[in-house]
Structure formats: structure tokens, C-alpha cells
Design an enzyme around this catalytic site. Structure first.
Site, PDB file in Angstrom:
ATOM      1  N   GLY A 161      35.532  42.998  40.318  1.00  0.00           N
ATOM      2  CA  GLY A 161      35.536  43.983  39.243  1.00  0.00           C
ATOM      3  C   GLY A 161      34.420  44.999  39.370  1.00  0.00           C
ATOM      4  NE  ARG A 162      28.754  42.853  38.422  1.00  0.00           N
ATOM      5  CZ  ARG A 162      27.540  42.627  37.959  1.00  0.00           C
ATOM      6  NH1 ARG A 162      26.765  43.637  37.666  1.00  0.00           N
ATOM      7  NH2 ARG A 162      27.108  41.411  37.791  1.00  0.00           N
ATOM      8  CG  ASP A 170      34.536  33.026  39.425  1.00  0.00           C
ATOM      9  OD1 ASP A 170      34.545  31.987  38.737  1.00  0.00           O
ATOM     10  OD2 ASP A 170      33.882  34.030  39.115  1.00  0.00           O
TER      11      ASP A 170
END
Ligand code: AMP
Ligand code: MG
Length: 496
Positions: A91-92, A251
Site C-alpha cells: 500500500g505504500r 504479512d
């Protein structure tokens, strides 16, 4: 960048279509180099001096990507605090490519804080200076301690504000990793029933991390064993330096067996198995002493994700996985005890087996816990006691008789080995660090960097943590614990 000193390869992008989204980094307004890891750059074959600071800032901000870069956002899922999130993904972050290092190993180069991606959900895709410099410090500390870890190659100040609870200066980090294959990468495709992709990812991971297994019939089962073995070894190393990862979601667990994703991690000060620093870990799921159990839980999620690869028959596959994972506990304890033995200055297993040494180590830890003694300092000063100078160690304990009784047992065990005391003490000082990144030092360094833009405290601390076993008196302030009240109230955050 025509004269880029290194060229990136892209095996992940090439071999695993469907496992990522091609995505460019966001342009950075005013990139400025805050940190560049020259030692790591040399290891990667990046010519020292081939670029000035401005060029490095352009390269590692993504404004001028290295030759061969194909930035991609990787797809992954994850169990976060036990709950399954089917879609997380970069996401980043972006994988920009791979380099083959001086030892012939393929290493990922990835940006963190490089802007929004299709996986960003509500996030801004950005990162702030403080947490990125924190990742530098802890990664370099782990590396200096001999613990497998991802490392930071560069940190760029973006010159742009990042909005959190307060407005912070923005930053982008370049991370070097053995790979970014996570347990969650496999979970992502398993949850979608994309069995073929799971197989492709597994074969990619095998080729990259365990090439000896490539092409063999029982490779997936043996690979599960190899991944578990790496985790067991890693966790033992974490525990033996008092490292608390803080957010061991699936994750954030690397198939390569490296420490990855330094969010709310911190080192323990006074020994207590229940130590938790992360503000979001309310129930202590990721407390210090739970970490090996959580690693095994995460491995069970990994096994579930690759289950169809283990055998055609589901029951048979479960049996194979259970069999392998049931060995995790004993493997972890073997690694832990080997580490602890070295820390105790013991050469080899005693004639009467492991149990007496395990008891010796556990009783030592109980003493530390009862006296709220600093974990790092106590181990370090045990080396003085090995040389017949128990004074500095004694200062740490209020219950002197209990300590003395334990010291007598330990001395008797140690002296059963022929090694001279001075040699034993020397060996102990090579495995019991004097300097770890202490929380108050880290915060002081990050506050100065993030607030006034003063990088000196960060640089000084970095130099100290790169020499964890160095007795240099000039480093004394970095070896001191924080006041107990500081540590009691110390909380870490995910750094988002
Ligand atoms: P982490 O807490 O770093 O392990 O991240 C968990 C998930 O949240 C990953 O999918 C990250 O990419 C995502 N994430 C974390 N921070 C941000 C952010 N500022 N913007 C977008 N996504 C983020
Ligand atoms: Mg993460």
C-alpha cells in the site's frame, strides 16, 4: 539515468505475472539524501563515488529510477492479530527490482513511502522521517548482531509534509531484502483458490532461497521444513538479544527468514517475558515470550496456504504438514539453547544432556525477572564474573544470595570445560552485546532528526549500534539502560 552504476533485474515481475500490479513511484518534489548505506551499497556492487548526493537522492526517491527498474506493487494477504485480511498488498511500497550482490545472491530493492498504489485502501502511501530512520537503526543493529534482516540502503527526505496525528516531514526508504515473499503472499492466492499461482510462487521461492530442492518430487514438503527451520533459528536469535518485533502478522513474516517490517519493534530492557511495547498490541499477542509460539502459528498458516502442493489427498497433506510443524518447538529450543550456551560461555553440550543447561539458563532468566534486571547489561556483565570479577554484575541485583547461589552452579558447570577463564570471558563478550538500540536513545535521535532536522544524534547512535561488542569507553552512554519509569511508559507505534 544513463550512467547508473548498477542495473536491476526483475525476476519477480518477469516470472510471476498476476502476482502484482505494475505501478510507478510518485514523483518527489524536493528529494534530499538523509542517509546512504555505503557499506551495503558496496556489497550490492554499487560503485562508491559513482554518484553525488543529488544523483543518489534522485535515484532513491524514484524521480530517476535505476536502469532496468520495473516498479511493481506486490499482492499479499495476511493474518493481522489472528484475523484474516484477504487483501493487503504493497500500500505504500514498491518492489523496484533485484540486484545480484557481490556474493552472487539475488536481493530485492524496494521503496517504502513511495505513494499510493491500488493496495493503499485509505492510506496515503507515504512515510515519515522518524519511522524510516528507525528502520535504518534497528535493521543495522540486527545486522551488526549477526541476525538475518532486511536493511536500509537509503533514506530520502521528500520535502513534503505527511499528515498523521501531527504534521511530519515525509521520507522514502529503500530497503534491501533477500526477497519480499511473505507468508501472506501465499495466503493471498490460496484464499482465492488460485492453486497454480501458489505453485508458481512456491517454485519461485524454492529457486531463490532453497535451490537445492528445485525439481525434486517432495520439494514442497521439504521447503516447508526449510522455511520453518529458518524461522526457528531467527526466533532464537531474536529471543537471545531481547528483540520484540511487535507486529508478527503473517504479512510481516519473510519466507527468506529475515527480520522484516520494523514498525513497533523495540528491545527489551528489564527482563520480563510479558514485555510488550506496541500501543496496538492490547492483549499481548506479540509479547516477548509469545514470539516463538506465534512464529509456529504463522507457519501453520503458511502450511495451510501451500497444502494442496503437499499431496493430492487433503488428509495426507495435513498429515505431512503437521508432521513437519510439530518439529518446530524442538528445533527452536535447539537453536535457543545453542545461543544461550554461547552466552553462558559454555563450549559444548554437557555429558548429562541438555536439561541441566536449560535449567541453568531458565533459572538465570528467573533471577533477572525477579530482580527486574536489565537483560543486555546482565548478560554483558556475566563475562566479568567469568573472569572472577562478579562486582559489576552484583550491582544489578538486590538479592545477592540468590545470585551467588546461581553463580556457583554456573561456575561449576563452566569450569568442567577446560577453557581458561579469560578465553571464556572473551568468547562471551563476542556474543553478549554491550550496545543495542536502546529505546530512549532511538527516540532522542529520531526526535532531533524529525523536529529540528538535526541528524547528528542519529549518526552518532548509528555508529554506536554498528559496534555492539566494542568496549570503547566513548560509547558508554549508549550502553546505559533508560530509567525504569521511562521504559514502563514506553509505547511504540506502527509507523504508518
Ligand atoms: P504494516 O503495518 O506496515 O505491516 O502494513 C500493513 C498494511 O497496511 C500493508 O498492506 C501496508 O502496505 C499498508 N499500509 C501501511 N501504511 C500505509 C500507508 N500510509 N498508506 C497506504 N498503505 C499503508
Ligand atoms: Mg507489513
Amino acid at each position: 539515468m544513463p550512467d547508473a552504476p548498477f542495473r536491476l533485474d526483475n525476476s519477480y515481475a518477469r516470472e510471476l505475472p498476476g502476482c502484482y500490479v505494475a505501478w510507478p513511484p510518485a514523483p518527489v518534489q524536493a528529494p534530499q539524501l538523509l542517509y546512504f548505506n555505503r557499506e551495503l551499497a558496496a556489497e550490492l556492487g554499487i560503485e562508491p563515488g559513482a554518484h553525488d548526493e543529488k544523483e543518489l537522492a534522485a535515484l532513491f526517491s524514484g524521480n530517476a529510477l535505476p536502469e532496468g527498474a520495473t516498479p511493481i506493487a506486490q499482492a499479499y494477504a495476511g493474518h493481522q492479530f489472528g484475523n484474516f485480511a484477504p487483501q493487503l498488498g504493497d500500500g505504500r511500497a514498491l518492489l523496484i527490482g533485484e540486484v545480484i550482490d557481490r556474493h552472487g545472491h539475488r536481493r530485492d530493492l524496494a521503496f517504502k513511502g513511495s505513494g499510493r498504489t491500488p493496495f493503499s485502501r485509505n492510506g496515503d502511501g507515504k512515510a515519515a522521517v522518524g519511522p524510516m530512520l528507525r528502520e535504518v537503526l534497528v535493521g543495522e543493529a540486527m545486522h551488526a548482531l549477526g541476525i538475518p534482516t532486511t536493511r536500509a540502503l537509503a533514506v530520502i527526505a521528500t520535502g513534503e509534509p505527511v499528515y498523521r496525528e501531527e504534521t511530519l516531514p515525509g521520507a522514502q526508504l529503500t530497503r534491501v531484502a533477500g526477497s519480499h515473499l511473505r507468508v501472506g503472499t501465499f495466503e493471498y492466492f490460496a484464499a482465492r483458490d488460485e492453486r497454480e499461482r501458489v505453485g508458481q510462487l512456491a517454485d519461485y521461492g524454492i529457486a531463490r532461497h532453497d535451490p537445492g530442492l528445485a525439481g525434486t518430487n517432495d520439494r514442497y514438503a521439504r521447503w516447508l521444513g526449510a522455511v520453518a527451520e529458518r524461522q526457528a533459528a531467527l526466533l532464537a536469535q531474536w529471543m537471545n538479544v531481547g528483540f520484540i518485533h511487535g507486529v508478527m502478522n503473517t504479512d510481516n513474516m519473510s519466507i527468506a527468514g529475515e527480520t522484516i517490517d520494523f514498525g513497533p519493534c523495540a528491545f527489551m530492557e528489564a527482563y520480563h517475558p510479558g514485555t510488550v511495547f506496541s500501543s496496538i498490541d492490547r492483549h499481548g499477542r506479540y509479547a516477548y515470550a509469545n514470539q516463538p509460539v506465534i512464529a509456529q502459528w504463522n507457519l501453520a498458516r503458511f502450511a495451510e496456504a501451500i497444502l494442496p502442493l503437499l499431496a493430492d489427498d487433503a488428509d495426507a497433506a495435513v498429515d505431512i504438514a503437521s508432521d513437519i510443524l510439530s518439529g518446530f518447538g524442538s528445533s527452536y529450543r535447539r537453536h535457543w539453547l545453542a545461543g544461550v550456551r554461547a552466552k553462558l560461555g559454555l563450549h559444548a553440550q554437557a555429558a548429562d544432556g541438555d536439561s541441566p543447561d536449560t535449567a541453568l539458563a531458565e533459572d538465570w532468566l528467573s533471577l533477572l525477572q525477579a530482580g527486574r534486571v536489565d537483560f543486555t547489561l546482565a548478560w554483558h556483565r556475566l563475562a566479568d564474573a567469568a573472569e572472577g570479577r562478579p562486582g559489576p554484575l552484583r550491582e544489578l541485583f538486590s538479592d545477592a544470595p540468590a545470585l551467588d547461589a546461581w553463580l556457583a552452579r554456573w561456575q561449576a558447570r563452566a569450569e568442567a570445560e577446560a577453557r581458561p577463564a579469560a578465553q571464556r570471558a572473551q568468547a562471551m563478550r563476542r556474543v553478549n552485546p554491550r550496545i543495542i538500540p536502546r529505546n530512549h536513545c532511538v527516540e532522542e535521535a529520531l526526535d532531533a532528526a524529525s523536529g529540528a532536522g538535526d541528524l547528528r544524534p542519529f549518526e552518532n547512535l548509528l555508529q554506536a549500534i554498528k559496534r555492539p561488542f566494542d568496549p570503547d569507553p566513548a560509547l558508554a552512554r549508549y550502553a546505559e539502560p533508560a530509567p525504569a519509569a521511562y521504559t514502563e511508559g514506553y509505547r511504540t507505534f506502527c509507523g504508518t
